[in-house]
Design an enzyme around this catalytic site. Structure first.
Site, PDB file in Angstrom:
ATOM      1  N   ARG A   1     -36.734 -22.388  -0.114  1.00 28.93           N
ATOM      2  CA  ARG A   1     -36.466 -21.480  -1.234  1.00 28.93           C
ATOM      3  C   ARG A   1     -35.330 -22.011  -2.104  1.00 28.93           C
ATOM      4  O   ARG A   1     -35.396 -21.930  -3.336  1.00 28.93           O
ATOM      5  CB  ARG A   1     -36.148 -20.079  -0.701  1.00 28.93           C
ATOM      6  CG  ARG A   1     -37.315 -19.471   0.049  1.00 28.93           C
ATOM      7  CD  ARG A   1     -37.064 -18.027   0.445  1.00 28.93           C
ATOM      8  NE  ARG A   1     -38.056 -17.575   1.411  1.00 28.93           N
ATOM      9  CZ  ARG A   1     -38.410 -16.310   1.589  1.00 28.93           C
ATOM     10  NH1 ARG A   1     -37.825 -15.360   0.883  1.00 28.93           N
ATOM     11  NH2 ARG A   1     -39.309 -15.989   2.473  1.00 28.93           N
TER      12      ARG A   1
ATOM     13  N   CYS B   1     -44.358  -3.670   6.602  1.00 31.88           N
ATOM     14  CA  CYS B   1     -43.903  -4.562   5.532  1.00 31.88           C
ATOM     15  C   CYS B   1     -44.717  -4.383   4.267  1.00 31.88           C
ATOM     16  O   CYS B   1     -44.580  -5.151   3.314  1.00 31.88           O
ATOM     17  CB  CYS B   1     -43.982  -6.019   5.991  1.00 31.88           C
ATOM     18  SG  CYS B   1     -45.666  -6.562   6.363  1.00 31.88           S
TER      19      CYS B   1
ATOM     20  N   ARG C   1     -42.153 -17.846  -0.925  1.00 29.57           N
ATOM     21  CA  ARG C   1     -42.282 -17.999   0.526  1.00 29.57           C
ATOM     22  C   ARG C   1     -41.542 -19.249   0.961  1.00 29.57           C
ATOM     23  O   ARG C   1     -41.154 -20.079   0.153  1.00 29.57           O
ATOM     24  CB  ARG C   1     -43.762 -18.113   0.925  1.00 29.57           C
ATOM     25  CG  ARG C   1     -44.591 -16.860   0.794  1.00 29.57           C
ATOM     26  CD  ARG C   1     -44.303 -15.835   1.885  1.00 29.57           C
ATOM     27  NE  ARG C   1     -44.352 -16.417   3.219  1.00 29.57           N
ATOM     28  CZ  ARG C   1     -45.466 -16.648   3.907  1.00 29.57           C
ATOM     29  NH1 ARG C   1     -46.641 -16.383   3.377  1.00 29.57           N
ATOM     30  NH2 ARG C   1     -45.405 -17.149   5.126  1.00 29.57           N
TER      31      ARG C   1
ATOM     32  N   SER D   1     -37.992 -22.438  12.989  1.00 29.20           N
ATOM     33  CA  SER D   1     -37.250 -22.623  11.746  1.00 29.20           C
ATOM     34  C   SER D   1     -35.774 -22.862  12.050  1.00 29.20           C
ATOM     35  O   SER D   1     -35.277 -22.514  13.133  1.00 29.20           O
ATOM     36  CB  SER D   1     -37.395 -21.404  10.829  1.00 29.20           C
ATOM     37  OG  SER D   1     -36.652 -20.316  11.333  1.00 29.20           O
TER      38      SER D   1
ATOM     39  N   SER E   1     -39.926 -10.203  -0.642  1.00 34.92           N
ATOM     40  CA  SER E   1     -39.824  -8.849  -0.098  1.00 34.92           C
ATOM     41  C   SER E   1     -40.191  -7.808  -1.148  1.00 34.92           C
ATOM     42  O   SER E   1     -39.600  -7.771  -2.231  1.00 34.92           O
ATOM     43  CB  SER E   1     -38.392  -8.615   0.394  1.00 34.92           C
ATOM     44  OG  SER E   1     -38.098  -7.242   0.498  1.00 34.92           O
ATOM     45  N   LEU E   2     -41.149  -6.933  -0.833  1.00 35.06           N
ATOM     46  CA  LEU E   2     -41.495  -5.843  -1.743  1.00 35.06           C
ATOM     47  C   LEU E   2     -40.312  -4.900  -1.938  1.00 35.06           C
ATOM     48  O   LEU E   2     -40.119  -4.353  -3.031  1.00 35.06           O
ATOM     49  CB  LEU E   2     -42.696  -5.068  -1.192  1.00 35.06           C
ATOM     50  CG  LEU E   2     -43.995  -5.857  -1.014  1.00 35.06           C
ATOM     51  CD1 LEU E   2     -45.094  -4.946  -0.487  1.00 35.06           C
ATOM     52  CD2 LEU E   2     -44.428  -6.510  -2.318  1.00 35.06           C
ATOM     53  N   ARG E   3     -39.525  -4.711  -0.890  1.00 34.67           N
ATOM     54  CA  ARG E   3     -38.335  -3.848  -0.985  1.00 34.67           C
ATOM     55  C   ARG E   3     -37.344  -4.402  -1.998  1.00 34.67           C
ATOM     56  O   ARG E   3     -36.839  -3.663  -2.852  1.00 34.67           O
ATOM     57  CB  ARG E   3     -37.685  -3.756   0.404  1.00 34.67           C
ATOM     58  CG  ARG E   3     -36.320  -3.087   0.433  1.00 34.67           C
ATOM     59  CD  ARG E   3     -35.648  -3.304   1.785  1.00 34.67           C
ATOM     60  NE  ARG E   3     -35.460  -4.709   2.084  1.00 34.67           N
ATOM     61  CZ  ARG E   3     -34.458  -5.453   1.636  1.00 34.67           C
ATOM     62  NH1 ARG E   3     -33.537  -4.920   0.835  1.00 34.67           N
ATOM     63  NH2 ARG E   3     -34.357  -6.730   1.957  1.00 34.67           N
ATOM     64  N   ARG E   4     -37.080  -5.694  -1.925  1.00 35.01           N
ATOM     65  CA  ARG E   4     -36.163  -6.308  -2.881  1.00 35.01           C
ATOM     66  C   ARG E   4     -36.752  -6.297  -4.290  1.00 35.01           C
ATOM     67  O   ARG E   4     -36.054  -6.037  -5.267  1.00 35.01           O
ATOM     68  CB  ARG E   4     -35.850  -7.749  -2.458  1.00 35.01           C
ATOM     69  CG  ARG E   4     -34.980  -7.858  -1.219  1.00 35.01           C
ATOM     70  CD  ARG E   4     -34.918  -9.297  -0.728  1.00 35.01           C
ATOM     71  NE  ARG E   4     -34.070  -9.443   0.453  1.00 35.01           N
ATOM     72  CZ  ARG E   4     -34.164 -10.444   1.318  1.00 35.01           C
ATOM     73  NH1 ARG E   4     -35.098 -11.378   1.144  1.00 35.01           N
ATOM     74  NH2 ARG E   4     -33.355 -10.514   2.357  1.00 35.01           N
TER      75      ARG E   4
ATOM     76  N   LYS F   1     -35.477  -7.392  11.796  1.00 35.08           N
ATOM     77  CA  LYS F   1     -36.247  -6.878  10.652  1.00 35.08           C
ATOM     78  C   LYS F   1     -37.704  -7.326  10.701  1.00 35.08           C
ATOM     79  O   LYS F   1     -38.566  -6.692  10.068  1.00 35.08           O
ATOM     80  CB  LYS F   1     -35.611  -7.308   9.335  1.00 35.08           C
ATOM     81  CG  LYS F   1     -35.670  -8.783   9.021  1.00 35.08           C
ATOM     82  CD  LYS F   1     -35.004  -9.090   7.696  1.00 35.08           C
ATOM     83  CE  LYS F   1     -35.034 -10.580   7.366  1.00 35.08           C
ATOM     84  NZ  LYS F   1     -36.391 -11.127   7.270  1.00 35.08           N
ATOM     85  N   ASP F   2     -38.014  -8.409  11.442  1.00 34.95           N
ATOM     86  CA  ASP F   2     -39.389  -8.898  11.562  1.00 34.95           C
ATOM     87  C   ASP F   2     -40.142  -8.235  12.707  1.00 34.95           C
ATOM     88  O   ASP F   2     -41.366  -8.409  12.817  1.00 34.95           O
ATOM     89  CB  ASP F   2     -39.404 -10.411  11.790  1.00 34.95           C
ATOM     90  CG  ASP F   2     -38.887 -11.201  10.599  1.00 34.95           C
ATOM     91  OD1 ASP F   2     -38.992 -10.701   9.460  1.00 34.95           O
ATOM     92  OD2 ASP F   2     -38.362 -12.314  10.807  1.00 34.95           O
TER      93      ASP F   2
END
Length: 307
Positions: free
Chosen positions: A153, A240, A147, A13, A127-130, A81-82
């Site tokens: 995005r 995650c 995604r 990426s 992100s579930l956190r966000r 973070k990944d």
């Protein structure tokens, strides 16, 4: 190790290549010859559906780690973070360079800040956190999954599929897109993911000369802060699959860690914080995790995992 030749494995990426080139430049400055090798991961191949539906942790790292173990490359550059907290046998986290901005950022179609978004506005984040923290702050907005890489995005925002999206400030900064930010959601308002804004350089544990060479780009304060964050995450066994945030930093000569576990709908937010010595970040992470577990974090993590 006078003039080493180092092969860096990375995702392909735009952001991952920026990160690999940054590490390459740092190593070249120290005298190395560097080659960058692009590797496609499971997370890159499967761009539809939530990340958590792809299965096990490490969807952005496993193939690169395997290439390091097979000696096809010498080191891997990850977004920290990944990188799962469970160590892969034969590999080690050799260095953590200085952290970029750890904040999340809102990018809206018309430049609105979070508070100014209309009720029912569609806000995208994978992100579930966000998602959980957004729902806690603005239960009236419509939070949806998204995604794709940064450009993908942003294009979905431009076409009107979303009214706003949430991205990491670090990624936008690194890609020269800081002007896109409508508002930074800085901690403690929104806690970032463990390791957010940070790179992790992984090498073979037996490659002692390379480990010593790469250690020259380690940033001790960043390493202590992110070690505490990852220690907290490891004890929670959340990966995650649950909304977990962590914010480690140095304050007044002490290592400070704030942790968060939330329900997916944002109606329950558990918080814990502690300070400790820079010499024992792992214990600080465990201390904060234990406090969160005492508050009932396990139930929220299990509920998120089974949803």
């Amino acid at each position: 190790m006078s003039t080493p030749h180092i092969r860096i494995g990375t995702r392909s990426s735009q952001l991952a290549l920026w990160q690999a080139r940054w590490v390459a430049a740092e190593l070249e400055r120290l005298g190395a010859q560097v080659e960058i090798i692009e590797i496609t991961t499971q997370g890159d191949r499967q761009q539809s559906g939530p990340i958590v539906e792809l299965g096990l942790q490490g969807v952005f790292t496993k193939e690169i780690q395997a290439a390091v173990l097979r000696s096809e490359v010498d080191l891997a550059v990850h977004s920290l973070k990944d990188l799962p907290t469970e160590t892969v046998w034969g590999l080690t986290l050799a260095a953590v360079p200085e952290r970029e901005n750890c904040c999340d950022a809102i990018v809206s179609a018309s430049g609105e800040k979070l508070a100014a978004l209309a009720s029912g506005a569609i806000v995208g984040t994978g992100s579930l956190r966000r998602q959980a923290q957004l729902r806690a702050m603005r239960p009236d907005i419509n939070v949806r999954g998204i995604r794709g890489n940064v450009d993908t995005r942003l294009s979905k925002l431009t076409t009107g599929e979303y009214d706003a999206i949430i991205l990491a400030s670090a990624g936008l900064n690194r890609l020269g897109l800081a002007e896109k930010v409508s508002e930074e959601l800085a901690p403690p308002r929104m806690l970032p993911a463990p390791g957010q804004g940070t790179l992790g350089i992984e090498c073979r544990l037996a490659d002692e000369l390379l480990l010593k060479f790469v250690a020259q780009i380690q940033h001790p304060d960043t390493r202590a802060s992110t070690d505490a964050e990852r220690s907290m995450l490891a004890l929670l066994h959340a990966g995650c699959s649950a909304p977990v945030g962590a914010w480690g930093r140095i304050e007044n000569g002490k290592l400070r860690l704030d942790g968060l576990v939330a329900s997916l709908d944002g109606t329950q937010i558990l918080r814990a914080a502690a300070s400790g010595s820079l010499d024992d970040p792992l214990q600080l992470g465990r201390t904060v995790a234990e406090e969160l577990l005492a508050q009932g974090a396990q139930q929220l993590i299990d509920a998120a995992r089974n949803s």
